[in-house]
Scaffold this motif. Structure first.
Motif, PDB file in Angstrom:
ATOM      1  N   THR A 113       0.800  -1.220   0.000  1.00 43.54           N
ATOM      2  CA  THR A 113       0.000   0.000   0.000  1.00 43.54           C
ATOM      3  C   THR A 113       0.834   1.272   0.000  1.00 43.54           C
ATOM      4  O   THR A 113       0.418   2.286  -0.570  1.00 43.54           O
ATOM      5  CB  THR A 113      -0.920   0.015   1.228  1.00 43.54           C
ATOM      6  OG1 THR A 113      -0.151  -0.312   2.385  1.00 43.54           O
ATOM      7  CG2 THR A 113      -2.048  -0.993   1.085  1.00 43.54           C
ATOM      8  N   LEU A 114       1.995   1.254   0.643  1.00 42.62           N
ATOM      9  CA  LEU A 114       2.738   2.492   0.850  1.00 42.62           C
ATOM     10  C   LEU A 114       3.739   2.792  -0.259  1.00 42.62           C
ATOM     11  O   LEU A 114       3.695   3.860  -0.869  1.00 42.62           O
ATOM     12  CB  LEU A 114       3.462   2.442   2.198  1.00 42.62           C
ATOM     13  CG  LEU A 114       2.548   2.409   3.432  1.00 42.62           C
ATOM     14  CD1 LEU A 114       3.376   2.287   4.702  1.00 42.62           C
ATOM     15  CD2 LEU A 114       1.676   3.647   3.488  1.00 42.62           C
ATOM     16  N   LEU A 306      -4.292 -14.873  -8.050  1.00 42.98           N
ATOM     17  CA  LEU A 306      -4.851 -14.488  -6.768  1.00 42.98           C
ATOM     18  C   LEU A 306      -4.638 -13.007  -6.487  1.00 42.98           C
ATOM     19  O   LEU A 306      -5.524 -12.324  -5.953  1.00 42.98           O
ATOM     20  CB  LEU A 306      -4.222 -15.327  -5.645  1.00 42.98           C
ATOM     21  CG  LEU A 306      -4.635 -16.799  -5.585  1.00 42.98           C
ATOM     22  CD1 LEU A 306      -3.785 -17.552  -4.572  1.00 42.98           C
ATOM     23  CD2 LEU A 306      -6.113 -16.945  -5.234  1.00 42.98           C
ATOM     24  N   ARG A 307      -3.467 -12.498  -6.856  1.00 46.26           N
ATOM     25  CA  ARG A 307      -3.145 -11.095  -6.564  1.00 46.26           C
ATOM     26  C   ARG A 307      -3.921 -10.121  -7.451  1.00 46.26           C
ATOM     27  O   ARG A 307      -4.480  -9.127  -6.966  1.00 46.26           O
ATOM     28  CB  ARG A 307      -1.632 -10.874  -6.758  1.00 46.26           C
ATOM     29  CG  ARG A 307      -1.206  -9.427  -6.653  1.00 46.26           C
ATOM     30  CD  ARG A 307      -0.688  -9.106  -5.279  1.00 46.26           C
ATOM     31  NE  ARG A 307      -1.596  -9.387  -4.195  1.00 46.26           N
ATOM     32  CZ  ARG A 307      -2.465  -8.494  -3.700  1.00 46.26           C
ATOM     33  NH1 ARG A 307      -2.564  -7.292  -4.234  1.00 46.26           N
ATOM     34  NH2 ARG A 307      -3.220  -8.801  -2.681  1.00 46.26           N
ATOM     35  N   GLN A 335      -6.622  -0.521  -5.575  1.00 43.94           N
ATOM     36  CA  GLN A 335      -5.696  -0.808  -4.472  1.00 43.94           C
ATOM     37  C   GLN A 335      -5.619  -2.302  -4.172  1.00 43.94           C
ATOM     38  O   GLN A 335      -4.610  -2.791  -3.679  1.00 43.94           O
ATOM     39  CB  GLN A 335      -6.086  -0.005  -3.222  1.00 43.94           C
ATOM     40  CG  GLN A 335      -7.376  -0.400  -2.552  1.00 43.94           C
ATOM     41  CD  GLN A 335      -7.267  -1.562  -1.596  1.00 43.94           C
ATOM     42  OE1 GLN A 335      -6.194  -1.836  -1.072  1.00 43.94           O
ATOM     43  NE2 GLN A 335      -8.358  -2.255  -1.372  1.00 43.94           N
ATOM     44  N   ALA A 336      -6.702  -3.036  -4.478  1.00 45.33           N
ATOM     45  CA  ALA A 336      -6.677  -4.486  -4.264  1.00 45.33           C
ATOM     46  C   ALA A 336      -5.773  -5.188  -5.274  1.00 45.33           C
ATOM     47  O   ALA A 336      -5.365  -6.334  -5.044  1.00 45.33           O
ATOM     48  CB  ALA A 336      -8.088  -5.053  -4.355  1.00 45.33           C
ATOM     49  N   ALA A 337      -5.475  -4.512  -6.388  1.00 46.34           N
ATOM     50  CA  ALA A 337      -4.593  -5.086  -7.409  1.00 46.34           C
ATOM     51  C   ALA A 337      -3.159  -4.579  -7.298  1.00 46.34           C
ATOM     52  O   ALA A 337      -2.346  -4.840  -8.192  1.00 46.34           O
ATOM     53  CB  ALA A 337      -5.141  -4.773  -8.803  1.00 46.34           C
ATOM     54  N   LEU A 338      -2.858  -3.870  -6.223  1.00 45.02           N
ATOM     55  CA  LEU A 338      -1.472  -3.441  -6.004  1.00 45.02           C
ATOM     56  C   LEU A 338      -0.573  -4.668  -5.828  1.00 45.02           C
ATOM     57  O   LEU A 338      -1.054  -5.744  -5.466  1.00 45.02           O
ATOM     58  CB  LEU A 338      -1.399  -2.554  -4.762  1.00 45.02           C
ATOM     59  CG  LEU A 338      -2.003  -1.153  -4.895  1.00 45.02           C
ATOM     60  CD1 LEU A 338      -2.097  -0.486  -3.522  1.00 45.02           C
ATOM     61  CD2 LEU A 338      -1.200  -0.295  -5.859  1.00 45.02           C
ATOM     62  N   VAL A 368       5.220  -6.502 -13.028  1.00 47.19           N
ATOM     63  CA  VAL A 368       4.096  -6.480 -13.970  1.00 47.19           C
ATOM     64  C   VAL A 368       2.930  -5.650 -13.459  1.00 47.19           C
ATOM     65  O   VAL A 368       1.951  -5.442 -14.189  1.00 47.19           O
ATOM     66  CB  VAL A 368       3.604  -7.915 -14.273  1.00 47.19           C
ATOM     67  CG1 VAL A 368       4.732  -8.781 -14.779  1.00 47.19           C
ATOM     68  CG2 VAL A 368       2.950  -8.546 -13.049  1.00 47.19           C
ATOM     69  N   SER A 369       3.018  -5.153 -12.224  1.00 46.45           N
ATOM     70  CA  SER A 369       1.864  -4.476 -11.633  1.00 46.45           C
ATOM     71  C   SER A 369       1.521  -3.166 -12.326  1.00 46.45           C
ATOM     72  O   SER A 369       0.337  -2.816 -12.446  1.00 46.45           O
ATOM     73  CB  SER A 369       2.122  -4.212 -10.142  1.00 46.45           C
ATOM     74  OG  SER A 369       3.204  -3.311  -9.965  1.00 46.45           O
TER      75      SER A 369
END
Length: 383
Positions: A113-114, A306-307, A335-338, A368-369
């Motif tokens: 998150t950060l 899963l991510r 944010q859930a796909a971070l 890849v994010s």
């Protein structure tokens, strides 16, 4: 639309992670600076010093009175759905359901998150989005990481695993010719050439097994187990570092107090090592593996699914159920796909459970994010 200057800020925040990773990798693979025992000791240093100070520092500086409780509740619902999903999946998969549930939850629900989330969401939606993602980071440190540690300790108690210091685990990974890691989601026993056939050292991804290779959790009594797990958690500073940080924030923001400069400086000199040393430890671990993708392509693909898919879908359900709409809903999904939380690898390594899967998820998932997150941003902007 995101400006190129904002995109550069995101890359600027991500690139130092791989610098620390590369230094750790080169230290073992090419320069031979650290032994396996020393690599394990470095990870223990991260767990018991760097991460607690990091958790206390950023939670103590976040205003608890400005929390968006609807967003926090939606995040909690999505993580509860993730727990139910991975538990159901793990029961039908080959291998230990408890262990797979823990790793599956880490992959689906715990994100960075950060370091990545804050600058990226600030570039996408502005300062309010950055504030929200920091609030979610506080809740993750305050609630979900301690629950993850509780799950690790309960697993050890249930399966009768008494993990040695992580340095021993690292040594077994390198030196034991009969050691084996996760293969197609199956956790195999690890033996040591110096151990008798009846001894199980509990290192790496070990679980108690019977002669047929099936999982054989031992019978345990409730109160002794609760007492043992409670004592172990009480000695882990990660459990209460964020609690102390939030407690101080409640006092400081209520009465407009501040810490003395000498205290702030002492905290920050340690907290700034958190992310860097975590990635350095991951580089050490990566260098000890035979393959670049330590867990194999199959488990790596599962981790990515899963991510980047299961996590956002669970968040969509939770966010809609709590009435989130507009840009707040879009932010919740993105944010859930971070990328994967770095802390989740550090804990997995310390407890010897699927560290190869988590390291792959962090290293390659972070790479890849950016295109994945930009794709989410573009699609959600149209919907």
């Amino acid at each position: 639309m995101i400006a190129w200057g904002d995109m550069y800020k995101v890359v600027e925040a991500m690139a130092p992670l791989y610098f620390a990773l590369a230094l750790g990798y080169a230290s073992v693979r090419w320069w031979r600076l650290f032994t396996p025992e020393q690599c394990g000791a470095i990870n223990t240093l991260v767990v018991h010093f760097s991460m607690p100070f990091f958790g206390f520092d950023f939670t103590a500086r976040t205003d608890p009175y400005s929390m968006n409780y609807r967003v926090v509740a939606a995040d909690a619902v999505s993580k509860a759905l993730a727990i139910l999903f991975v538990a159901a999946w793990a029961r039908g998969a080959k291998g230990g359901a408890w262990s797979l549930s823990i790793t599956g939850f880490s992959l689906a629900a715990l994100n960075n998150t950060l370091v990545v989330g804050a600058p990226l969401l600030d570039a996408m939606y502005g300062k309010w989005a950055q504030d929200l993602i920091v609030q979610l980071a506080v809740v993750q440190a305050l609630v979900w990481f301690p629950l993850l540690l509780l799950a690790f300790e309960l697993r050890n108690a249930w399966l009768g695993i008494v993990p040695p210091p992580s340095s021993s685990a690292a040594a077994a990974d390198i030196e034991s010719p009969t050691s084996s890691a996760v293969v197609n989601g199956r956790v195999e026993p690890v033996s040591s050439t110096s151990s008798s056939p009846d001894e199980k050292d509990g290192t790496d991804d070990v679980e108690t097994t019977d002669a047929e290779g099936a999982y054989a959790p031992k019978r345990i009594r409730l109160w002794p187990t609760v007492k043992t797990v409670g004592m172990k958690l009480s000695r882990n500073p990660n459990v209460y570092a964020s609690v102390l940080g939030v407690a101080w924030a409640c006092v400081a923001f209520r009465w407009h107090l501040s810490m003395p400069g000498i205290v702030t400086g002492s905290l920050q000199v340690m907290s700034r090592t958190g992310t860097a040393m975590s990635m350095f430890s991951m580089g050490l671990f990566m260098a000890q593996q035979e393959r670049m993708v330590a867990c194999g392509p199959g488990l790596a693909a599962l981790g990515m699914a899963l991510r980047f898919v299961a996590g956002p879908v669970a968040t969509l359900v939770g966010a809609v159920a709590l009435g989130l709409r507009g840009d707040v809903l879009r932010l919740a999904i993105i944010q859930a796909a971070l990328p994967q939380s770095i802390t989740s690898f550090v804990f997995a390594k310390e407890y010897g459970l699927h560290a190869n899967v988590l390291s792959t998820a962090v290293i390659f998932g972070t790479l890849v994010s950016l295109p994945v997150l930009l794709a989410y941003y573009a699609v959600l902007g149209i919907v």
